[in-house]
Design a protein around this motif. Sequence first.
Motif, mmCIF file in Angstrom:
data_model
loop_
_atom_site.group_PDB
_atom_site.id
_atom_site.type_symbol
_atom_site.label_atom_id
_atom_site.label_comp_id
_atom_site.label_asym_id
_atom_site.label_seq_id
_atom_site.Cartn_x
_atom_site.Cartn_y
_atom_site.Cartn_z
ATOM 1 N N THR A 38 -31.502 43.493 12.859
ATOM 2 C CA THR A 38 -31.826 43.082 11.491
ATOM 3 C C THR A 38 -30.544 42.781 10.714
ATOM 4 O O THR A 38 -30.468 41.768 10.009
ATOM 5 C CB THR A 38 -32.635 44.175 10.776
ATOM 6 O OG1 THR A 38 -33.855 44.382 11.495
ATOM 7 C CG2 THR A 38 -32.949 43.800 9.347
ATOM 8 N N ASN A 39 -29.552 43.634 10.845
ATOM 9 C CA ASN A 39 -28.286 43.422 10.140
ATOM 10 C C ASN A 39 -27.597 42.145 10.601
ATOM 11 O O ASN A 39 -27.063 41.384 9.794
ATOM 12 C CB ASN A 39 -27.358 44.620 10.336
ATOM 13 C CG ASN A 39 -27.844 45.846 9.602
ATOM 14 O OD1 ASN A 39 -28.671 45.765 8.701
ATOM 15 N ND2 ASN A 39 -27.350 46.999 10.009
ATOM 16 N N THR A 42 -29.571 39.090 9.223
ATOM 17 C CA THR A 42 -29.336 38.946 7.787
ATOM 18 C C THR A 42 -27.933 38.402 7.523
ATOM 19 O O THR A 42 -27.751 37.502 6.699
ATOM 20 C CB THR A 42 -29.531 40.291 7.070
ATOM 21 O OG1 THR A 42 -30.855 40.761 7.332
ATOM 22 C CG2 THR A 42 -29.340 40.160 5.573
ATOM 23 N N THR A 109 -34.604 40.236 5.579
ATOM 24 C CA THR A 109 -34.708 41.676 5.816
ATOM 25 C C THR A 109 -36.133 42.162 5.582
ATOM 26 O O THR A 109 -36.640 42.993 6.345
ATOM 27 C CB THR A 109 -33.718 42.436 4.909
ATOM 28 O OG1 THR A 109 -32.402 41.903 5.125
ATOM 29 C CG2 THR A 109 -33.712 43.907 5.206
#
Length: 139
Positions: A38-39, A42, A109
């Motif tokens: 996810t990081n 993003t 996110t």
Amino acid sequence: MSELPTELPTDGAVPATAPESGPATGPAPDALAEEARTNRLTATVLLAASALALALVLAGLIAALAAGDRTARPLALADLASQHGTGPLLLGLGLLALSAAPALGILVTVARWLRTGDRRHALLAAFVVALLLGGALLG
């Protein structure tokens, strides 16, 4: 008042005051890997949106300078499309892309959190996006 023992028992027994060692607590490795994905996603979206904004601003600046336009004028968002020059249009689009980048990053996110079932954090992040959009629309 009871005294704590100063010596450990020699029969291998653990004193009652010693903390018990158990399995380590914390997020599971799968959860950590999902958070890392996810990081990364993003960060990639934010980098791409920022690169697009930079390219639009530079193209607009070059187009405005090539047309001999060396004055800065305030430009309302509603008047962006009605400009007669390419430079101000590209500059405005670049600034719009730059200001939309944080909301876009948060939306990515939110989508990832909804995919993993983390509805509480997704709802809070969606609320932040709503605040950003509301602030942009109100001026």
